[in-house]
Design a protein around this motif. Structure first.
Motif, short mmCIF file in Angstrom:
data_model
loop_
_atom_site.label_atom_id
_atom_site.label_comp_id
_atom_site.label_asym_id
_atom_site.label_seq_id
_atom_site.Cartn_x
_atom_site.Cartn_y
_atom_site.Cartn_z
N LEU A 86 0.09 -45.68 29.96
CA LEU A 86 -0.48 -44.33 29.84
C LEU A 86 -1.81 -44.38 29.11
CD1 LEU A 86 -0.21 -41.20 30.04
CD2 LEU A 86 0.89 -41.29 27.78
N PRO A 87 -2.89 -43.87 29.75
CA PRO A 87 -4.15 -43.70 29.01
C PRO A 87 -4.11 -42.39 28.22
CG PRO A 87 -4.47 -43.11 31.31
CD PRO A 87 -3.03 -43.54 31.17
N VAL A 88 -4.55 -42.44 26.98
CA VAL A 88 -4.55 -41.26 26.11
C VAL A 88 -5.96 -41.13 25.52
CG1 VAL A 88 -3.62 -40.23 24.01
CG2 VAL A 88 -2.10 -41.45 25.57
N TYR A 89 -6.70 -40.10 25.97
CA TYR A 89 -8.08 -39.97 25.52
C TYR A 89 -8.49 -38.50 25.55
CZ TYR A 89 -8.73 -39.81 30.58
OH TYR A 89 -8.64 -39.49 31.90
N HIS B 53 5.69 -47.56 28.11
CA HIS B 53 5.78 -48.83 27.40
C HIS B 53 4.48 -49.21 26.70
CE1 HIS B 53 8.82 -49.26 30.75
NE2 HIS B 53 9.56 -49.45 29.68
N ILE B 54 3.36 -48.88 27.35
CA ILE B 54 2.05 -49.29 26.83
C ILE B 54 1.15 -48.07 26.80
CG2 ILE B 54 0.03 -50.77 27.18
CD1 ILE B 54 1.94 -52.60 28.86
N ILE B 55 0.51 -47.84 25.67
CA ILE B 55 -0.44 -46.73 25.52
C ILE B 55 -1.81 -47.32 25.24
CG2 ILE B 55 -1.12 -44.77 24.10
CD1 ILE B 55 1.81 -44.19 23.64
N VAL B 56 -2.81 -46.88 25.99
CA VAL B 56 -4.20 -47.28 25.77
C VAL B 56 -4.98 -46.01 25.46
CG1 VAL B 56 -6.20 -48.50 26.67
CG2 VAL B 56 -3.91 -49.13 27.46
N GLY B 57 -5.53 -45.91 24.27
CA GLY B 57 -6.16 -44.64 23.92
C GLY B 57 -7.27 -44.76 22.90
N ALA C 87 10.65 -46.13 24.39
CA ALA C 87 9.64 -45.86 23.36
C ALA C 87 8.44 -46.79 23.54
CB ALA C 87 10.26 -46.06 21.97
N PRO C 88 7.23 -46.34 23.14
CA PRO C 88 6.04 -47.20 23.26
C PRO C 88 6.20 -48.49 22.46
CG PRO C 88 5.40 -44.92 22.83
CD PRO C 88 6.89 -44.98 22.65
N GLN C 89 5.92 -49.60 23.11
CA GLN C 89 6.01 -50.91 22.45
C GLN C 89 4.65 -51.49 22.15
OE1 GLN C 89 8.93 -53.56 24.50
NE2 GLN C 89 9.39 -51.71 25.69
N ALA C 90 3.62 -51.07 22.88
CA ALA C 90 2.27 -51.61 22.67
C ALA C 90 1.26 -50.48 22.64
CB ALA C 90 1.91 -52.60 23.78
N LEU C 91 0.32 -50.58 21.71
CA LEU C 91 -0.76 -49.61 21.58
C LEU C 91 -2.08 -50.36 21.56
CD1 LEU C 91 -1.99 -46.78 21.00
CD2 LEU C 91 -1.57 -47.23 18.56
#
Length: 619
Positions: A133-136, A153-157, A100-104
């Motif tokens: 994962l980039p989410v945009y 683990h990490i989502i940047v969006g 599951a994602p731990q950092a946003l």
């Protein structure tokens, strides 16, 4: 990939304090290494591999409290190294056994989201199990959904697309441990304040939050007080300056037109050696190949190019056997070639320290230098950061017109003829050949000269055809600015938006969200800008009706942009954008009375029809 987030900070000041308990966090000047801050193992190995040894002021002040689990509010200009300040502690504490994602990380634009994502990938180079994962907006949902199903683990969006995934139920943030708000004031300026608050409220109460902002307006301060627990407050004052011998200019151009724009600048600018900076390793090879295909001597250097080959390319540049290097930040670090007269920021960096390092490759040894930056409409806000960091105001330049290019080509053609005329011995031998042709074919000498010019030129026309200019729109968009400049008037970017475009420059589009859905103009602008890559200047009047809204967009809106916007959602509802045909019997009937974006007093109320927020409880 190599991050553009520079880590050196010999010229920065630190002022740290905690608003809640006046806890001092003044950085210990003896902490000059990352291992002293608590960075270790594979993360330390990765940043050493990138060539970084000395942490910046924001990193010295922010990394220890973040590693200790404290919330942080960092006031720092773009370019002070804050990406590493929050990325390194996250990577140090990440549990790769969880799916599951731990950092946003929330960023205002897709460009910044991609850059932060690249930095995470570079810092985790020796942590192969870490998935980022980039989410945009603008990217297909399929790629993002498949990655989310596999586990990240990490989502940047960007806030809009994160909200869309939450509304669809495709993004589970229930196990989130870390949340970062990057460029918080820019997100506020773009109208994302409510989205950010909604995301904060819908994530676990015990998460660690880091908020970074260049300024601290009242709404940002309120968010910090409401959602952060006893935060450590850090203030960084950047003292970065740049060489006064360097002339800084910028060109507003879309991504698709960058290669053509660069080619045109290369034709008109009188340059000696040049470095063209791009964001990724792959782009160095791609762009260098395109330039070679257009007749320029160009080579790519990046972190994957063997050291021997890199040194060979640099030596060729010094010797004049090569004119253009296409490089990434890391590959060009420390490059000192006096022959470099121009630096082109093909991809503008979002941190100003990288910008300063880049343009510092020119103007060496007391010589003058030129720095030209390509800026897409959505990156205009970076100009203020650059001005603050360099204490110089970049000047907007106009793209050379076909007439400018043709004048340059004719001048070079004249110079080539003049140079050939100096070779008297060869001229004599060819004069007899031409005379023989004229006698035997009864052709005037000037016609023979023209025919020889055709032979020398080949299939490529010597002059550009103004009627088939692929950059005509960019040039025409610049004409008002050029005319005002010649009259001593204001720059085009200083004029109110309503004066820059006439009513005839817009076409109305209908979207299926309205007042009943509690939508506001800023939500519409934020969603369409992020999904379609539009700038704030692309919006005309926005009229909000009870069941739908009418948005004015440029009449020459690209078909691809419209296709990307069709799947956009606002407040969890598909907008189903389509040209407004003024259907009979629709509500409101008229299109008059709409508010041009940026006007005060729009008629919408409330926020949207999202699910009600969970009550916020502090543990």
């Amino acid at each position: 990939m190599a991050p553009s987030d520079a880590l050196s900070s010999d010229d920065q000041n630190v002022d740290s304090s905690a608003p809640a308990d006046n806890d001092s966090a003044t950085a210990d000047k003896n902490l000059t290494r990352f291992e002293d801050l608590g960075v270790s193992g594979s993360v330390l190995e990765a940043i050493r591999g990138l060539g970084y040894e000395t942490p910046s002021a924001i990193q010295v002040a922010a990394i220890p409290p973040l590693l200790a689990g404290r919330d942080v509010v960092g006031m720092a200009q773009t370019g002070t190294g804050k990406t590493a300040a929050f990325a390194l502690p996250i990577l140090e504490r990440l549990d790769t056994n969880k799916r599951a994602p731990q950092a946003l990380v929330l960023a205002p634009t897709r460009e910044l989201a991609l850059q932060v994502c690249e930095a995470f990938e570079a810092y985790s180079a020796h942590l192969p199990d870490v998935r980022v994962l980039p989410v945009y907006g603008g990217q297909g949902y399929g790629v993002q959904l498949s990655a989310l199903r596999r586990g990240v683990h990490i989502i940047v969006g960007t806030p809009g697309r994160i909200m869309d995934h939450q509304a669809k139920g495709t993004l589970d943030l229930s196990e989130l441990d870390y949340l970062v708000l990057d460029e918080a004031d820019e997100m506020l300026r773009m109208g994302f304040a409510e989205d950010v608050e909604q995301i904060l409220a819908d994530t676990p109460d015990d998460k660690q939050v880091a908020l970074f902002s260049a300024t601290m307006p009242a709404p940002i301060r309120r968010i910090a007080e409401k959602y952060l627990r006893d935060p450590q407050e850090i203030r960084i004052k950047s003292q970065t300056t740049t060489n006064q011998n360097i002339t800084q200019r910028y060109l507003v151009v879309s991504y698709q037109q960058k290669v053509d724009a660069l080619t045109r600048i290369l034709e008109v600018e009188n340059f000696d050696g040049m470095i063209v900076f791009v964001r990724t390793k792959n782009e160095t090879e791609t762009l260098a190949e395109k330039l070679r295909a257009r007749g320029y001597s160009a080579a790519a250097i990046n972190g994957d190019v063997p050291q021997v080959q890199r040194e060979r390319s640099v030596n060729h540049l010094k010797e004049g056997r090569l004119d253009i290097l296409v490089a990434t930040d890391v590959a060009a670090r420390g490059l000192d070639v006096e022959r470099i007269s121009h630096v082109i920021n093909f991809d503008i960096p979002t941190d100003t320290e990288s910008y300063v390092h880049r343009i510092g490759r020119t103007g060496r040894a007391g010589r003058t230098g030129d720095a030209i930056s390509f800026i897409t409409p959505r990156e205009r806000y970076l100009l203020k950061h650059i001005e603050r960091a360099t204490r110089q105001q970049p000047v907007r330049m106009q793209l050379p017109s076909t007439a400018d290019v043709n004048t340059t080509r004719l001048a070079r053609f004249d110079d080539a003829i003049t140079a050939a005329l100096q070779e008297t011995s060869r001229i004599e031998s060819f004069r007899d050949i031409i005379a023989h042709y004229v006698r035997n074919h009864d052709v005037p000498e000037h016609d023979v000269a023209a025919a020889l010019a055709i032979v020398a030129q080949g299939d490529t026309p010597l002059l550009l055809d103004p009627e088939n200019d692929p950059l005509a729109r960019v040039i025409n968009d610049d004409k008002p600015a050029r005319q005002r400049s010649e009259r001593g008037g204001r720059n085009d970017s200083d004029r109110p938006r309503a004066q820059r475009r006439g009513r005839h420059d817009y076409a109305p589009y209908r979207i299926e969200v309205g007042r009943r859905h509690r939508v506001e103009p800023r939500q519409i602008v934020g969603a369409l800008a992020n999904e379609g890559g539009l700038s704030r200047d692309d919006f005309g009047a926005i009229t909000i009706r009870p069941e739908f809204s009418i948005v004015e967009l440029p009449v020459d809106l690209d078909r691809g942009v419209l296709d990307r916007l069709r799947n956009t959602q606002i407040s969890g509802r598909p907008i189903q954008i389509q040209p407004d045909r003024g259907r009979p019997g629709r509500e409101g009937g008229k299109r008059d009375g709409g508010k041009r974006y940026g006007d005060r007093g729009h008629s919408s109320h409330g926020s949207d029809d999202r699910p009600p927020r969970k009550p916020r409880h502090r543990k």
